[in-house]
Design an enzyme around this catalytic site. Sequence first.
Site, mmCIF file in Angstrom:
data_model
loop_
_atom_site.group_PDB
_atom_site.id
_atom_site.type_symbol
_atom_site.label_atom_id
_atom_site.label_comp_id
_atom_site.label_asym_id
_atom_site.label_seq_id
_atom_site.Cartn_x
_atom_site.Cartn_y
_atom_site.Cartn_z
ATOM 1 N NE ARG A 1 15.111 10.010 22.135
ATOM 2 C CZ ARG A 1 14.550 10.768 21.191
ATOM 3 N NH1 ARG A 1 14.766 12.074 21.175
ATOM 4 N NH2 ARG A 1 13.804 10.239 20.249
ATOM 5 C CG ASP B 1 11.458 22.762 17.771
ATOM 6 O OD1 ASP B 1 10.498 22.130 18.259
ATOM 7 O OD2 ASP B 1 12.075 22.400 16.751
ATOM 8 C CE1 TYR C 1 7.411 13.281 15.114
ATOM 9 C CE2 TYR C 1 6.293 14.600 13.461
ATOM 10 C CZ TYR C 1 7.453 14.213 14.094
ATOM 11 O OH TYR C 1 8.648 14.762 13.696
ATOM 12 C CE LYS C 2 9.564 14.547 17.901
ATOM 13 N NZ LYS C 2 10.565 15.608 17.703
ATOM 14 C CG PHE D 1 15.865 17.858 16.121
ATOM 15 C CD1 PHE D 1 15.885 16.606 16.702
ATOM 16 C CD2 PHE D 1 15.308 18.000 14.864
ATOM 17 C CE1 PHE D 1 15.348 15.502 16.043
ATOM 18 C CE2 PHE D 1 14.763 16.904 14.205
ATOM 19 C CZ PHE D 1 14.789 15.653 14.795
HETATM 20 C C1 LIG Z 1 11.079 15.796 16.411
HETATM 21 C C2 LIG Z 1 11.627 17.159 16.199
HETATM 22 C C3 LIG Z 1 11.464 17.823 14.980
HETATM 23 C C4 LIG Z 1 10.818 17.096 13.819
HETATM 24 O O1 LIG Z 1 10.635 17.860 12.698
HETATM 25 P P1 LIG Z 1 9.754 17.263 11.483
HETATM 26 O O2 LIG Z 1 9.762 18.322 10.480
HETATM 27 O O3 LIG Z 1 8.410 16.955 12.060
HETATM 28 O O4 LIG Z 1 10.394 16.003 11.036
HETATM 29 C C5 LIG Z 1 11.922 19.119 14.861
HETATM 30 N N1 LIG Z 1 12.543 19.734 15.901
HETATM 31 C C6 LIG Z 1 12.736 19.106 17.085
HETATM 32 C C7 LIG Z 1 13.414 19.824 18.195
HETATM 33 C C8 LIG Z 1 12.303 17.799 17.255
HETATM 34 O O5 LIG Z 1 12.503 17.177 18.405
#
Ligand SMILES: *Cc1c(COP(=O)(O)O)cnc(C)c1O
Length: 409
Positions: A368, A194, A219-220, A125
């Site tokens: 997705r 992560d 938030y996911k 990511f």
């Molecule tokens: C959604 C996501 C993030 C989001 O990071 P934010 O700091 O909350 O914007 C980080 N890492 C991964 C792997 C994600 O899927």
Amino acid sequence: MIDRTAAVRLDAADPLRPFRDRFRLPPGCIYLDGNSLGALPATTSARITRAVEEEWGRGLIRSWNDHDWIAAPARVGAKIARLIGAKADEVVVADSTSANLFKLIVAALRARPGRSAIVTETGNFPTDLYVARSAAELTGAELRTTCAQHVIDAISEDVALVVLTHIHYKTAARLDMRRITRAAHAKGALILWDLSHSAGAVALDLNADEVDLAVGCGYKYLNGGPGAPSFLFVAERHQPHMRCPVGGWMGHRDPFAFVDEYVPAAGVDRFLCGTPPLLSMLGLEAGLDVLSDADMGIVERKSQAMGDFFIAAVEQECGGFGLTLASPRASSARGSHVSFGHPEAYSIVQALIRRNVIGDFRAPDIARFGLTPFYLGFEDLWKAVEILRDVFDKETWRSESRSTRARVT
Ligand SMILES: *Cc1c(COP(=O)(O)O)cnc(C)c1O
């Protein structure tokens, strides 16, 4: 051959079916994006209204004590700990995932003096890559990226930290947490996972797998609401030896002593920085309370079964339209979303959204679909696939603008 009857039968046997009523989704909407922004739990509005009207409006500053706002980062963290196989005092909620990545990467590098490399996955990511790069620049470490299959080979004796995402945001490919963690430890490296696409979607056991550090989104799949704060995990054994690189007052042993010298809190609280965003934090807590009686083994099995069903249905109904499966076919190697590659993926996703089937697009060519186990059923998936077939049959995606993409895809 699968059909609507098969889907209805699967829904009738679904032990998670009662969770559906704990969420508020707009009627007719098939929401396949809970891996990006979880749905609204039925209790959240009332909880936030109460926090605003009573706790803030009437309680004012007293609510830091009277409603124990000050304990929220640890209390909400403990609720996440249960879902990820951690102890209550190993998790706190604070800041964004990006900020927590930075704090833990720098802390880990400093806890491994004499070692100077970070290993991560190519195509991780973006924020994980960007933050790892920033942390490397700050500390003078070297960032090495390699494809997932070669990560273990890339862990040499000079590696301080391995930073990996457990479930890939694009493909849903799931890495073997236990095996890679062991391989990192065998070379004396630490590991940071992560869990953004894992927490609340699959079964995790961080302590059984001897994980050192982890972060993840609120938030996911945890349904904390847009921009909900993130969580971080530091294994108990590391807590005394790791320092937060941003030593804010909330990470101090005694913030209200107001002394000039920074002394970190004894436990994972030392990774807090500033005043917590209480309204967002309480929204996240409401999302977690909805999951408080969920068995994550059952949740993972449903995630996998939904993925298998969705892949089979798409391939059966939409074969010949140029979709290629971009996710692992084996459910054990997959998280809780399914992705398909298609040169017109953006337009296809837009055409689906117009029909109230909400997925998302990930550049350059991925459609997705998040298959959230708590509020989706198999019949929803079947209907979504029927609409997808219709979008292909009638070629309605052709009328979507390809030149002007929204800022958020
Ligand atoms: C959604 C996501 C993030 C989001 O990071 P934010 O700091 O909350 O914007 C980080 N890492 C991964 C792997 C994600 O899927």
